[in-house]
Design a protein around this motif. Sequence first.
Motif, PDB file in Angstrom:
ATOM      1  N   PHE A   1     -18.205 -17.491 -35.613  1.00  0.00           N
ATOM      2  CA  PHE A   1     -18.455 -16.187 -35.009  1.00  0.00           C
ATOM      3  C   PHE A   1     -18.704 -15.150 -36.101  1.00  0.00           C
ATOM      4  O   PHE A   1     -17.807 -14.853 -36.899  1.00  0.00           O
ATOM      5  N   PRO A   2     -19.907 -14.556 -36.160  1.00  0.00           N
ATOM      6  CA  PRO A   2     -20.127 -13.410 -37.050  1.00  0.00           C
ATOM      7  C   PRO A   2     -19.645 -12.124 -36.372  1.00  0.00           C
ATOM      8  O   PRO A   2     -19.345 -12.116 -35.172  1.00  0.00           O
ATOM      9  N   GLY A   3     -19.577 -11.058 -37.137  1.00  0.00           N
ATOM     10  CA  GLY A   3     -19.266  -9.761 -36.554  1.00  0.00           C
ATOM     11  C   GLY A   3     -17.828  -9.575 -36.139  1.00  0.00           C
ATOM     12  O   GLY A   3     -17.521  -8.706 -35.314  1.00  0.00           O
ATOM     13  N   VAL A   4     -16.911 -10.379 -36.687  1.00  0.00           N
ATOM     14  CA  VAL A   4     -15.485 -10.190 -36.409  1.00  0.00           C
ATOM     15  C   VAL A   4     -15.002  -9.000 -37.225  1.00  0.00           C
ATOM     16  O   VAL A   4     -15.238  -8.931 -38.438  1.00  0.00           O
ATOM     17  N   ALA A   5     -14.330  -8.063 -36.577  1.00  0.00           N
ATOM     18  CA  ALA A   5     -14.057  -6.786 -37.258  1.00  0.00           C
ATOM     19  C   ALA A   5     -12.653  -6.271 -36.959  1.00  0.00           C
ATOM     20  O   ALA A   5     -12.056  -6.564 -35.922  1.00  0.00           O
ATOM     21  N   ARG A   6     -12.177  -5.487 -37.911  1.00  0.00           N
ATOM     22  CA  ARG A   6     -11.006  -4.626 -37.716  1.00  0.00           C
ATOM     23  C   ARG A   6     -11.245  -3.412 -38.601  1.00  0.00           C
ATOM     24  O   ARG A   6     -10.774  -3.347 -39.735  1.00  0.00           O
ATOM     25  N   LEU A   7     -11.980  -2.438 -38.077  1.00  0.00           N
ATOM     26  CA  LEU A   7     -12.368  -1.316 -38.926  1.00  0.00           C
ATOM     27  C   LEU A   7     -12.788  -0.114 -38.100  1.00  0.00           C
ATOM     28  O   LEU A   7     -13.139  -0.224 -36.915  1.00  0.00           O
ATOM     29  N   ALA A   8     -12.760   1.038 -38.768  1.00  0.00           N
ATOM     30  CA  ALA A   8     -13.239   2.273 -38.167  1.00  0.00           C
ATOM     31  C   ALA A   8     -14.759   2.294 -38.232  1.00  0.00           C
ATOM     32  O   ALA A   8     -15.355   1.929 -39.244  1.00  0.00           O
ATOM     33  N   GLY A   9     -15.400   2.720 -37.136  1.00  0.00           N
ATOM     34  CA  GLY A   9     -16.837   2.861 -37.094  1.00  0.00           C
ATOM     35  C   GLY A   9     -17.227   4.328 -37.119  1.00  0.00           C
ATOM     36  O   GLY A   9     -16.535   5.162 -37.713  1.00  0.00           O
ATOM     37  N   VAL A  10     -18.344   4.630 -36.463  1.00  0.00           N
ATOM     38  CA  VAL A  10     -18.758   6.025 -36.347  1.00  0.00           C
ATOM     39  C   VAL A  10     -17.660   6.775 -35.607  1.00  0.00           C
ATOM     40  O   VAL A  10     -17.261   6.373 -34.506  1.00  0.00           O
ATOM     41  N   PRO A  11     -17.089   7.862 -36.178  1.00  0.00           N
ATOM     42  CA  PRO A  11     -15.954   8.555 -35.555  1.00  0.00           C
ATOM     43  C   PRO A  11     -16.261   8.926 -34.101  1.00  0.00           C
ATOM     44  O   PRO A  11     -17.373   9.347 -33.792  1.00  0.00           O
ATOM     45  N   PRO A  12     -15.268   8.717 -33.213  1.00  0.00           N
ATOM     46  CA  PRO A  12     -13.886   8.293 -33.493  1.00  0.00           C
ATOM     47  C   PRO A  12     -13.664   6.803 -33.281  1.00  0.00           C
ATOM     48  O   PRO A  12     -12.524   6.382 -33.093  1.00  0.00           O
ATOM     49  N   SER A  13     -14.707   5.989 -33.275  1.00  0.00           N
ATOM     50  CA  SER A  13     -14.562   4.590 -32.878  1.00  0.00           C
ATOM     51  C   SER A  13     -13.664   3.805 -33.821  1.00  0.00           C
ATOM     52  O   SER A  13     -13.635   4.032 -35.028  1.00  0.00           O
ATOM     53  N   GLN A  14     -12.934   2.859 -33.246  1.00  0.00           N
ATOM     54  CA  GLN A  14     -12.075   1.938 -33.983  1.00  0.00           C
ATOM     55  C   GLN A  14     -12.273   0.554 -33.375  1.00  0.00           C
ATOM     56  O   GLN A  14     -11.944   0.315 -32.214  1.00  0.00           O
ATOM     57  N   TRP A  15     -12.831  -0.362 -34.172  1.00  0.00           N
ATOM     58  CA  TRP A  15     -13.252  -1.653 -33.658  1.00  0.00           C
ATOM     59  C   TRP A  15     -12.268  -2.767 -34.011  1.00  0.00           C
ATOM     60  O   TRP A  15     -11.758  -2.816 -35.136  1.00  0.00           O
ATOM     61  N   VAL A  16     -11.998  -3.624 -33.033  1.00  0.00           N
ATOM     62  CA  VAL A  16     -11.191  -4.826 -33.243  1.00  0.00           C
ATOM     63  C   VAL A  16     -11.886  -5.983 -32.528  1.00  0.00           C
ATOM     64  O   VAL A  16     -12.782  -5.772 -31.707  1.00  0.00           O
ATOM     65  N   SER A  17     -11.477  -7.203 -32.829  1.00  0.00           N
ATOM     66  CA  SER A  17     -12.059  -8.396 -32.217  1.00  0.00           C
ATOM     67  C   SER A  17     -10.979  -9.275 -31.617  1.00  0.00           C
ATOM     68  O   SER A  17      -9.912  -9.449 -32.208  1.00  0.00           O
ATOM     69  N   ASP A  18     -11.269  -9.831 -30.441  1.00  0.00           N
ATOM     70  CA  ASP A  18     -10.416 -10.827 -29.797  1.00  0.00           C
ATOM     71  C   ASP A  18     -11.155 -12.154 -29.762  1.00  0.00           C
ATOM     72  O   ASP A  18     -12.380 -12.195 -29.601  1.00  0.00           O
ATOM     73  N   VAL A  19     -10.415 -13.247 -29.879  1.00  0.00           N
ATOM     74  CA  VAL A  19     -10.978 -14.585 -29.724  1.00  0.00           C
ATOM     75  C   VAL A  19     -10.207 -15.304 -28.625  1.00  0.00           C
ATOM     76  O   VAL A  19      -8.972 -15.275 -28.597  1.00  0.00           O
ATOM     77  N   THR A  20     -10.938 -15.932 -27.701  1.00  0.00           N
ATOM     78  CA  THR A  20     -10.342 -16.733 -26.636  1.00  0.00           C
ATOM     79  C   THR A  20     -10.734 -18.186 -26.833  1.00  0.00           C
ATOM     80  O   THR A  20     -11.908 -18.499 -27.072  1.00  0.00           O
ATOM     81  N   VAL A  21      -9.751 -19.083 -26.761  1.00  0.00           N
ATOM     82  CA  VAL A  21      -9.989 -20.513 -26.965  1.00  0.00           C
ATOM     83  C   VAL A  21      -9.354 -21.287 -25.813  1.00  0.00           C
ATOM     84  O   VAL A  21      -8.206 -21.030 -25.449  1.00  0.00           O
ATOM     85  N   SER A  22     -10.118 -22.226 -25.239  1.00  0.00           N
ATOM     86  CA  SER A  22      -9.610 -23.086 -24.172  1.00  0.00           C
ATOM     87  C   SER A  22      -9.650 -24.545 -24.623  1.00  0.00           C
ATOM     88  O   SER A  22     -10.702 -25.047 -25.044  1.00  0.00           O
ATOM     89  N   ASN A  23      -8.511 -25.216 -24.524  1.00  0.00           N
ATOM     90  CA  ASN A  23      -8.436 -26.646 -24.799  1.00  0.00           C
ATOM     91  C   ASN A  23      -8.933 -27.394 -23.564  1.00  0.00           C
ATOM     92  O   ASN A  23      -8.314 -27.342 -22.500  1.00  0.00           O
ATOM     93  N   LEU A  24     -10.052 -28.103 -23.678  1.00  0.00           N
ATOM     94  CA  LEU A  24     -10.653 -28.798 -22.541  1.00  0.00           C
ATOM     95  C   LEU A  24     -10.200 -30.246 -22.434  1.00  0.00           C
ATOM     96  O   LEU A  24     -10.765 -31.011 -21.651  1.00  0.00           O
TER      97      LEU A  24
END
Length: 283
Positions: free
Chosen positions: A30-53
């Motif tokens: 996955f590209p674009g995984v983030a934990r950072l401030a963007g254009v004010p006032p944005s604050q970006w984080v990323s979640d990942v969901t995984v399912s065991n099939l």
Amino acid sequence: MRTRVSFIVGCVLCVSISAGAQEISNTHFFPGVARLAGVPPSQWVSDVTVSNLNDSAVVVGFQFFPERTSHTFFDLTFPVRVSLEPLETRLFEDVLASLFGQSEDIKGGILMTTEDELLMTTSNGEDAVVAAAMRTYDVSSPLGGTAGQTVPSNGNMVNFSGNPSYVTGARNDSRFRSNLGLVSISLQEVTIHYRIRKSDGTVVAEGNKTLGSISMDQWSFDRLGVGSQEGPLLVELWLDPDDVSTDPELEPPEANSFFAYVSKIDSDSQDAEFMWAAPVYMD
């Protein structure tokens, strides 16, 4: 131990499904995984969901690759590991903080695998596949809601042919802003050219970016010289001719290659759209 990334990249490229689909594989990137401030006032984080099939428990290994860093050699022992019970689905909120302990502004890509050969185990077996998705979103809304984009893993969007890749539907105007992301999966430094056209075909920006081996970076359209343009934009990308591998038998990562994406963000709502650059392959 230090393991050559070419093997890892080869596993990533085994995923050959539609980039817009849910991803089911033993290896995801996955590209674009983030934990950072963007254009004010944005604050970006990323979640990942995984399912065991699977009907048995699986161990899933995670590795984070910070952007703007060459990763030809990297510690790929996958020290971050999670065990999922049969048919269990797990959400990793703010994944860079919760799994990797990151507290500062940072961005990059996450490699995730159940491959026994990568994890140096024999517990998962060759049929241990998982479904996975990632979402990067803004948490700055005073109303408590979020807006963002779902990012599918790499899909079949690798370009090593010398022909261009294209993204359509980008915007950079009073309502939207866009970013261009490049990921090199080459074992040497490569140069990638870009050209951005407005709706009548006129070129509004062009140039090139040089990336180190196995590395990634992202730039706003403003930094690329696009400026404010009314209407949709077309992005064209291609490897520098001197970097195109001349041996037709070679495939990535031995053949120089890249993939690219555009992230388009609504400046008011912070809602975003992720778009892969689709390569053109010709006989």
